[in-house]
Design a protein around this motif. Structure first.
Motif, short mmCIF file in Angstrom:
data_model
loop_
_atom_site.label_atom_id
_atom_site.label_comp_id
_atom_site.label_asym_id
_atom_site.label_seq_id
_atom_site.Cartn_x
_atom_site.Cartn_y
_atom_site.Cartn_z
N GLN A 60 37.51 61.28 60.61
CA GLN A 60 36.37 60.59 60.03
C GLN A 60 35.41 61.60 59.40
OE1 GLN A 60 35.61 57.30 59.65
NE2 GLN A 60 37.67 56.91 60.42
N GLY A 61 35.18 61.47 58.13
CA GLY A 61 34.19 62.30 57.47
C GLY A 61 34.64 63.69 57.07
N ASN A 62 35.85 64.11 57.47
CA ASN A 62 36.26 65.46 57.05
C ASN A 62 37.65 65.54 56.44
OD1 ASN A 62 38.25 65.91 59.10
ND2 ASN A 62 36.64 66.43 60.56
N ASN A 63 38.40 64.43 56.45
CA ASN A 63 39.73 64.46 55.84
C ASN A 63 40.12 63.04 55.45
OD1 ASN A 63 42.58 64.59 55.37
ND2 ASN A 63 42.62 66.54 56.44
N ARG A 64 39.83 62.68 54.22
CA ARG A 64 40.04 61.29 53.79
C ARG A 64 41.51 60.89 53.80
NH1 ARG A 64 41.79 60.93 48.81
NH2 ARG A 64 41.63 62.71 47.43
N LEU A 65 42.43 61.83 53.50
CA LEU A 65 43.85 61.49 53.51
C LEU A 65 44.35 61.17 54.92
CD1 LEU A 65 45.35 64.06 50.95
CD2 LEU A 65 44.93 61.62 50.62
N LEU A 66 43.94 61.99 55.88
CA LEU A 66 44.31 61.73 57.28
C LEU A 66 43.69 60.43 57.76
CD1 LEU A 66 44.14 65.08 59.31
CD2 LEU A 66 46.07 63.54 59.09
N SER A 67 42.44 60.21 57.40
CA SER A 67 41.74 59.00 57.80
C SER A 67 42.44 57.76 57.23
CB SER A 67 40.29 59.07 57.32
OG SER A 67 39.54 58.05 57.90
N ALA A 68 42.86 57.83 55.98
CA ALA A 68 43.56 56.71 55.33
C ALA A 68 44.92 56.48 55.99
CB ALA A 68 43.74 56.98 53.85
N ALA A 69 45.64 57.56 56.31
CA ALA A 69 46.95 57.43 56.98
C ALA A 69 46.78 56.80 58.35
CB ALA A 69 47.62 58.80 57.08
N ASN A 70 45.70 57.16 59.03
CA ASN A 70 45.42 56.61 60.35
C ASN A 70 45.14 55.11 60.27
OD1 ASN A 70 43.07 56.27 62.73
ND2 ASN A 70 44.88 57.42 63.30
N ARG A 71 44.35 54.71 59.29
CA ARG A 71 44.06 53.28 59.11
C ARG A 71 45.34 52.49 58.82
NH1 ARG A 71 39.58 55.35 56.54
NH2 ARG A 71 40.49 55.06 54.48
N GLU A 72 46.23 53.08 58.03
CA GLU A 72 47.50 52.42 57.72
C GLU A 72 48.34 52.24 58.97
OE1 GLU A 72 48.65 50.85 54.93
OE2 GLU A 72 46.56 51.18 54.36
N ALA A 73 48.39 53.27 59.83
CA ALA A 73 49.16 53.17 61.08
C ALA A 73 48.57 52.09 61.98
CB ALA A 73 49.18 54.52 61.80
#
Length: 198
Positions: free
Chosen positions: A114-127
Motif C-alpha cells: 500500500q502506497g509504495n508499489n502499485r503493481l504489487l498492490s494491484a496484483a494483491n487485489r486481483e488475488a
C-alpha cells in the motif's frame, strides 16, 4: 525441458519469494537477495528488469501456490457445504501452510505494498478477488443445486467470509497466537451452519 536461464529465473523466484513476503518490498535489500541466492546483483538483474519486477514475480509465485491449494481444497468430495467446511478447515492450520512462504502472502503483501508499489498492490487485489470468486462459485453452485440457502448474494457472503478469515489471519500473525485463527474459524463454522444450512 527448461533452459539454464529458465532454471536460474525459477531458482531466483523460489528463493527470494519468502524473503519479499516476510520482509516486504522496501525491507528487502539487494544484499538480502544476493545472500539468499548466492548470485551477484548482475546475475539477478540479468533475469529481471529491476527489483520491482522481481518482487512482483515472487508475489505471483506465492499467490499461485495459495490459489492452487485453495482450488484443491474446494475440489473436495461432497456438496457445497462440505466444500466450504473443507476451506475453513484448511484455514484453521493456514499458518502452517504459509510458514515456508514467510507468512500469508495476501496479508503481508497487501499491507506492505500500500502506497509504495502499485503493481504489487494491484496484483494483491486481483488475488483477493480471485479467492472471493472461488468461494462465491461454490456457494452459487450450492444454491443452484438447492444444497444450501443463503441470506445475501453468493459474492457478498464470500466477501464477508473471507474478511473474517483474513482478520483472523492478521490477528494471529500480529499476536503470534494461533488461538485467534483457530477460535475464529471455529466460530465461523457455527455462523456458516446457521446461515447456509437448508
Amino acid at each position: 525441458m527448461s533452459t539454464k536461464a529458465e532454471k536460474t529465473t525459477a531458482f531466483i523466484i523460489e528463493t527470494v519469494a519468502p524473503l519479499f513476503n516476510k520482509q516486504g518490498y522496501i525491507g528487502t535489500s539487494m544484499s538480502d537477495l544476493t545472500d539468499a541466492t548466492g548470485l551477484t546483483k548482475g546475475a539477478i538483474y540479468g533475469n529481471f528488469e529491476n527489483k520491482e519486477a522481481l518482487a512482483l514475480s515472487a508475489y505471483e509465485y506465492n499467490s499461485k501456490r495459495l490459489l492452487a491449494k485453495i482450488d484443491d481444497v474446494l475440489a473436495a468430495e461432497g456438496n457445497a457445504l462440505d466444500k466450504v467446511f473443507a476451506l475453513t478447515d484448511f484455514y484453521r492450520s493456514y499458518d502452517v501452510f504459509t510458514q515456508d512462504m514467510g507468512g500469508c502472502p495476501i496479508l503481508n503483501t497487501g499491507v506492505d505494498a500500500q502506497g509504495n508499489n502499485r503493481l504489487l498492490s494491484a496484483a494483491n487485489r486481483e488475488a483477493l478477488k480471485e479467492i472471493e470468486g472461488k468461494i462465491a462459485l461454490v456457494l452459487e453452485n450450492g444454491v443452484n443445486k438447492k444444497e444450501l440457502k443463503i441470506p445475501v448474494t453468493p459474492l457478498q457472503f464470500a466477501k464477508q467470509m473471507f474478511t473474517i478469515i483474513q482478520g483472523a489471519v492478521a490477528m494471529s500473525t500480529m499476536t503470534r497466537d494461533r488461538k485467534y485463527l483457530i477460535n475464529t474459524i471455529t466460530y465461523l463454522d457455527v455462523l456458516i451452519k446457521r446461515e447456509l444450512k437448508k
